[in-house]
Design a protein around this motif. Structure first.
Motif, mmCIF file in Angstrom:
data_model
loop_
_atom_site.group_PDB
_atom_site.id
_atom_site.type_symbol
_atom_site.label_atom_id
_atom_site.label_comp_id
_atom_site.label_asym_id
_atom_site.label_seq_id
_atom_site.Cartn_x
_atom_site.Cartn_y
_atom_site.Cartn_z
ATOM 1 N N ASP A 129 18.053 -13.213 -55.224
ATOM 2 C CA ASP A 129 17.265 -14.013 -54.294
ATOM 3 C C ASP A 129 16.973 -13.136 -53.077
ATOM 4 O OD1 ASP A 129 16.265 -16.393 -52.978
ATOM 5 O OD2 ASP A 129 18.150 -16.454 -51.882
ATOM 6 N N THR A 149 19.995 -14.176 -48.752
ATOM 7 C CA THR A 149 20.842 -13.440 -49.691
ATOM 8 C C THR A 149 20.785 -11.953 -49.339
ATOM 9 O OG1 THR A 149 20.518 -15.057 -51.454
ATOM 10 C CG2 THR A 149 21.212 -12.842 -52.120
ATOM 11 N N ASP A 169 21.996 -17.591 -52.645
ATOM 12 C CA ASP A 169 22.792 -18.391 -51.710
ATOM 13 C C ASP A 169 22.656 -19.898 -51.928
ATOM 14 O OD1 ASP A 169 20.046 -18.002 -50.582
ATOM 15 O OD2 ASP A 169 20.830 -19.386 -49.067
ATOM 16 N N GLN A 170 21.831 -20.313 -52.902
ATOM 17 C CA GLN A 170 21.636 -21.750 -53.087
ATOM 18 C C GLN A 170 21.971 -22.228 -54.498
ATOM 19 O OE1 GLN A 170 18.383 -23.916 -51.227
ATOM 20 N NE2 GLN A 170 17.567 -21.950 -50.577
ATOM 21 N N ASP A 175 19.012 -20.959 -57.099
ATOM 22 C CA ASP A 175 19.514 -19.710 -57.695
ATOM 23 C C ASP A 175 20.537 -19.952 -58.805
ATOM 24 O OD1 ASP A 175 18.077 -18.232 -55.642
ATOM 25 O OD2 ASP A 175 19.658 -18.901 -54.275
HETATM 26 MG MG LIG Z 1 17.976 -17.998 -50.497
#
Ligand SMILES: [Mg+2]
Length: 166
Positions: free
Chosen positions: A35, A39, A119-120, A124
């Motif tokens: 990402d 990230t 980060d999600q 992701d």
């Molecule tokens: Mg992100």
């Protein structure tokens, strides 16, 4: 429940710099789909730090391919991916699988040889797991996020804690 498993990352780290590249290699991973926002860079930041440039070099030196898959706009993703010298897919509509599959095809790798970093959970990790890839959740770089992302985080906290209670 299958949905909960799909939201569970295989690994959690504080930042991309803590990913053990040699360990990934030993597991048979040969490519990384990462990402972009929160990230690799802070949200809305176009700054490529030396340490980030070095990390991309380290990834390649370890024998891993690398590409960026982002839901953000083409202009922004293209600018940063070009600065880093990596392939990319913008407006990826994660957690849809199309962009992950496209990059795996470009890598000439089967999904099980690809790690997804982000980060999600709902874009992701969900997208990576749905694609049959190894998933690594990183802590977000910046707290200045799009409001929709902030709302999603409230739900993420629930899902991140839940496996421990089970
Ligand atoms: Mg992100």
């Amino acid at each position: 429940m299958r949905t909960l498993n799909l939201l569970k990352p295989d690994e959690m780290v504080d930042s991309v710099y803590e990913i053990d590249l040699q360990h990934l290699k030993k597991m048979g991973i040969r490519g990384i789909i990462t990402d972009l926002d929160n990230t690799l860079v802070a949200w809305h930041s176009s700054e490529i730090t030396d340490i980030l440039t070095q990390w991309v070099q380290n990834v390649r030196a370890a024998g891993l391919k690398i590409a960026v898959v982002s839901n953000n706009s083409s202009a922004r993703v293209q600018e940063l991916a070009n600065k880093l010298g990596v392939a990319y897919v913008a407006k990826a509509i994660k957690p849809r699988r199309r962009a992950f599959r496209q990059i795996a095809k470009e890598f000439q790798l089967s999904p099980d040889k690809v790690a997804v970093v982000g980060d999600q959970l709902f874009t992701d990790i969900l997208g990576g797991n749905r694609s049959g890839m190894y998933t690594i959740l990183v802590a977000p770089i910046s707290k200045h996020e799009f409001i929709g992302t902030k709302i999603a985080r409230c739900f993420e906290r629930f899902f991140i804690k839940r496996p421990n209670k089970a």
